[in-house]
Design a protein around this motif. Structure first.
Motif, mmCIF file in Angstrom:
data_model
loop_
_atom_site.group_PDB
_atom_site.id
_atom_site.type_symbol
_atom_site.label_atom_id
_atom_site.label_comp_id
_atom_site.label_asym_id
_atom_site.label_seq_id
_atom_site.Cartn_x
_atom_site.Cartn_y
_atom_site.Cartn_z
ATOM 1 N N SER A 280 0.829 -1.208 0.000
ATOM 2 C CA SER A 280 0.000 0.000 0.000
ATOM 3 C C SER A 280 0.860 1.253 0.000
ATOM 4 C CB SER A 280 -0.923 -0.009 1.228
ATOM 5 O OG SER A 280 -1.817 -1.095 1.185
ATOM 6 N N ALA A 281 1.970 1.222 0.745
ATOM 7 C CA ALA A 281 2.860 2.382 0.768
ATOM 8 C C ALA A 281 3.469 2.624 -0.606
ATOM 9 C CB ALA A 281 3.952 2.171 1.820
ATOM 10 N N HIS A 282 3.864 1.539 -1.280
ATOM 11 C CA HIS A 282 4.426 1.681 -2.621
ATOM 12 C C HIS A 282 3.377 2.198 -3.601
ATOM 13 C CE1 HIS A 282 6.869 0.837 -6.150
ATOM 14 N NE2 HIS A 282 5.843 0.150 -6.651
ATOM 15 N N MET A 283 2.166 1.681 -3.496
ATOM 16 C CA MET A 283 1.095 2.136 -4.381
ATOM 17 C C MET A 283 0.740 3.588 -4.116
ATOM 18 S SD MET A 283 -2.695 0.468 -4.928
ATOM 19 C CE MET A 283 -1.963 -1.122 -5.354
ATOM 20 N N LEU A 284 0.760 3.980 -2.836
ATOM 21 C CA LEU A 284 0.462 5.370 -2.490
ATOM 22 C C LEU A 284 1.496 6.321 -3.069
ATOM 23 C CD1 LEU A 284 -1.291 7.358 -0.828
ATOM 24 C CD2 LEU A 284 0.235 6.922 1.113
ATOM 25 N N ALA A 285 2.756 5.902 -3.035
ATOM 26 C CA ALA A 285 3.825 6.764 -3.533
ATOM 27 C C ALA A 285 3.825 6.864 -5.055
ATOM 28 C CB ALA A 285 5.177 6.251 -3.042
ATOM 29 N N THR A 286 3.417 5.794 -5.724
ATOM 30 C CA THR A 286 3.500 5.767 -7.189
ATOM 31 C C THR A 286 2.185 6.119 -7.886
ATOM 32 O OG1 THR A 286 3.062 3.381 -7.150
ATOM 33 C CG2 THR A 286 5.371 4.094 -7.150
ATOM 34 N N LEU A 287 1.059 5.704 -7.309
ATOM 35 C CA LEU A 287 -0.225 5.879 -7.983
ATOM 36 C C LEU A 287 -1.160 6.856 -7.302
ATOM 37 C CD1 LEU A 287 -0.961 2.130 -8.831
ATOM 38 C CD2 LEU A 287 0.194 3.847 -10.229
ATOM 39 N N GLY A 288 -0.964 7.103 -6.013
ATOM 40 C CA GLY A 288 -1.815 8.056 -5.322
ATOM 41 C C GLY A 288 -2.822 7.387 -4.399
ATOM 42 N N LYS A 289 -3.464 8.202 -3.570
ATOM 43 C CA LYS A 289 -4.381 7.703 -2.556
ATOM 44 C C LYS A 289 -5.624 7.058 -3.159
ATOM 45 C CE LYS A 289 -6.754 9.129 1.685
ATOM 46 N NZ LYS A 289 -8.040 8.540 1.330
ATOM 47 N N GLU A 290 -6.108 7.588 -4.274
ATOM 48 C CA GLU A 290 -7.316 7.041 -4.881
ATOM 49 C C GLU A 290 -7.100 5.596 -5.322
ATOM 50 O OE1 GLU A 290 -10.541 8.040 -8.451
ATOM 51 O OE2 GLU A 290 -8.803 9.340 -8.097
ATOM 52 N N ALA A 291 -5.924 5.302 -5.837
ATOM 53 C CA ALA A 291 -5.634 3.929 -6.247
ATOM 54 C C ALA A 291 -5.604 2.990 -5.049
ATOM 55 C CB ALA A 291 -4.299 3.881 -6.988
ATOM 56 N N VAL A 292 -5.041 3.446 -3.929
ATOM 57 C CA VAL A 292 -5.012 2.630 -2.718
ATOM 58 C C VAL A 292 -6.424 2.375 -2.216
ATOM 59 C CG1 VAL A 292 -4.204 2.508 -0.331
ATOM 60 C CG2 VAL A 292 -2.722 3.474 -2.095
ATOM 61 N N ASP A 293 -7.265 3.420 -2.225
ATOM 62 C CA ASP A 293 -8.651 3.262 -1.774
ATOM 63 C C ASP A 293 -9.412 2.281 -2.662
ATOM 64 O OD1 ASP A 293 -8.145 5.053 0.237
ATOM 65 O OD2 ASP A 293 -8.973 6.785 -0.833
ATOM 66 N N ASP A 294 -9.208 2.379 -3.970
ATOM 67 C CA ASP A 294 -9.888 1.464 -4.886
ATOM 68 C C ASP A 294 -9.458 0.017 -4.635
ATOM 69 O OD1 ASP A 294 -11.304 3.462 -6.065
ATOM 70 O OD2 ASP A 294 -10.023 3.647 -7.830
#
Length: 570
Positions: A280-294
């Motif tokens: 999730s931390a990697h996804m947050l850094a690369t794709l943003g919070k919306e991607a993590v929420d999805d």
């Protein structure tokens, strides 16, 4: 009598009947004046908890007369035929548009029976009379709806004792969770149950737990997540089967290592949580919070996460209702149709067998409270078939709501099954070759097989025959329906407005799946599709396989028994 286990029984030695008679004697000896059960409204002769979905005309007449405490006199000389038991031809000829209009016009009448209000001064006899009177009025209103509007209702529960179990669960619970089959959530969701909860207490929330989510590809889960978000419904994806399989594997591994399986489970859960946090931390850094929420919305929760989710929602509802007693356990009611996996869910949450589980719907007969922790308690309600509008009975049979082993008319539900799963999936699942679509009727190559073709081919393949060498259609049909219920033959409905309106493996290709989960996003802001595509590309690393698969390709493994546990890591 005939021999049993190699020995002959004595005449009249019926063990089952003797046990039932003994239990009835014990019930009768307890007496009706038990002060601890003041408002349980249990009849003097014991409780008949046998689920009743259908009755013939005579049994229905007798049951309604008994419920209303009415007497009647038969006139042998003047015989008048009121009903022949045949289907009303007017309903069969009614256009689908007219039926839909009539259903919408009478939506407010499609309700659940309410328990009459009572207080400490109400005697059990008074409450019993009020409940029966209210239940009869509810039954008569539904019968009038079918007669006047020529609408068809699904088979629904007609035993008041089963409904009394629901009333008790709703009154006790801080929140109510509807356990639904994730393959067709709207079929099992009851909106009036949510309204009933709000009538009892405005803070009594109703949640959806989408079980069997391991059968749904990520694209389908994403589609449902957006639909439920827009409807303002709290939900979670869950798979009792996957958790149960994981527990069995952990117990076997722990036995080989000589350690407690609960310790091994805690260690693996800790590693899984750390891995998920890092992803999730990697996804947050690369794709943003919306991607993590999805990604979190479509993720299948494990047992600990479901327990935490239920406890958090129950605490919110209790605090909103008023001051919370710190010594009181939060109560979560579990409600749903038969065979959606309520008992399996409880067993998976506990990690041990707490309730009876079986392939026949309706194993749970009484509501039961089960302590999860010092702060949380589950209240399990028997499976209830609630009234809904329907075009016929076959859909309910295919859904597994009506016991499959009791079926005699098999072709109608198999016709529904064949239309949904398609010929390619059936041929691959059973290794058979179905007859090609008829050129005489100008059928397309992908036309589903007929029920007769499917039943005959499968029965002949397995060597199942009845008298005169005819294929045993009933046995073959029951196998197909059970495999469809378990997920070996897969079909998933999609929310209203999606194109296509359902998903079937080997019929919808990855491009079609892409359209499924991006279609409903037309109401979102421009550019909202990008995170979905990026999440799709980031998902494969969590599945360590030689062959790289996208979430769109995963559904080709239609059986529940293929990589179910991996879904917890999505």
């Amino acid at each position: 009598m005939t021999k049993h286990n190699g020995t002959s029984r004595k005449s009249g030695a019926h063990v089952g009947a003797a046990l039932v008679a003994n239990k009835r004697k014990q019930h009768a000896g307890n007496g009706p004046s038990n002060p601890t059960g003041r408002h349980t409204t249990e009849p003097k002769g014991g409780i008949n908890m046998q689920s009743v979905l259908e009755r013939n005309d005579l049994d229905e007449l007798m049951a309604m007369a008994d419920m209303a405490d009415k007497d009647f006199t038969a006139e042998k000389a003047n015989v008048v035929v009121i009903s022949t038991g045949t289907v009303n031809p007017i309903d069969l000829q009614r256009a689908s548009e007219e039926r839909a209009e009539a259903q919408e016009r009478n939506r407010h009448r499609m309700t659940l029976p309410r328990r009459p209000s009572w207080d400490a001064t109400t005697t059990p006899e008074q409450l019993d009379t009020q409940e029966r009177s209210s239940f009869v009025a509810w039954r008569r209103d539904l019968a009038k709806l079918e007669e006047e509007e020529k609408l068809v209702l699904t088979p629904f529960e007609k035993n008041i004792e089963v409904w009394r179990q629901l009333w008790r669960v709703l009154e006790r619970s801080d929140i109510v969770v509807q356990v639904v089959d994730g393959r067709d959530p709207l079929l099992y969701r009851c909106e009036d149950l949510e309204a009933y909860c709000r009538e009892l207490n405005p803070t009594k929330a109703s949640l959806l737990l989408l079980n069997k989510a391991d059968l749904l590809p990520e694209a389908v889960r994403r589609c449902w997540a957006q639909y439920l978000d827009q409807a303002g419904i709290q939900y979670a994806f869950w798979s009792a089967f996957a958790v149960s399989e994981e527990y069995d594997a952990l117990k076997s591994e722990a036995a080989e290592l000589g350690i407690d399986w609960l310790e091994l489970r805690e260690e693996k859960n800790r590693i899984r949580r750390l891995t998920r946090i890092a992803a999730s931390a990697h996804m947050l850094a690369t794709l943003g919070k919306e991607a993590v929420d999805d990604a979190n919305k479509v993720r299948i929760l494990d047992a600990d996460e479901v327990v935490c989710w239920l406890e958090d929602r129950a605490r919110e509802a209790a605090e909103e209702a008023g001051p919370v007693d710190v010594d009181r356990r939060l109560m979560v009611g579990l409600v749903g149709y038969p065979n959606v996996g309520k008992s399996s869910t409880i067993n998976s949450l506990f990690g041990a067998k707490k309730t009876v589980v079986g392939p026949t719907p309706g194993k749970t007969k009484h509501f039961q409270t089960l302590i999860v922790s010092s702060t949380l308690c589950l209240c399990d309600c028997p499976g209830l078939v609630m009234p809904k509008y329907s075009a016929g009975k076959p859909e309910m049979v295919a859904a597994g709501v009506i016991p499959i082993d009791r079926l005699t008319e098999i072709r109608a539900p198999i016709e529904v099954l064949a239309t949904r799963v398609g010929r390619l999936q059936v041929e691959e699942a059973y290794g058979l070759r179905l007859p090609s679509p008829s050129l005489v009727n100008k059928a397309l190559p992908g036309t589903p097989p007929t029920a007769a073709q499917l039943l005959h081919c499968l029965a002949l393949l397995r060597g199942w025959q009845v008298g005169a060498g005819l294929p045993d259609e009933v046995r073959a049909g029951r196998l197909l329906l059970k495999d469809y219920t378990s997920g070996k033959l897969l079909w998933c409905s999609l929310p209203p407005g999606c194109q296509p309106d359902s998903y079937t493996p080997l019929v919808h290709d990855p491009e079609t799946l892409q359209q499924i989960h991006t279609g409903p996003r037309v109401h979102s802001k421009a550019g909202s599709k990008a995170p979905s595509a990026q999440v799709k590309q980031a998902a494969p690393p969590s599945r360590p396989k030689e062959k790289v698969q996208t979430p769109s390709q995963q559904p080709d493994e239609a059986s529940r028994h293929s990589d179910d546990d991996d879904d917890d890591d999505d």
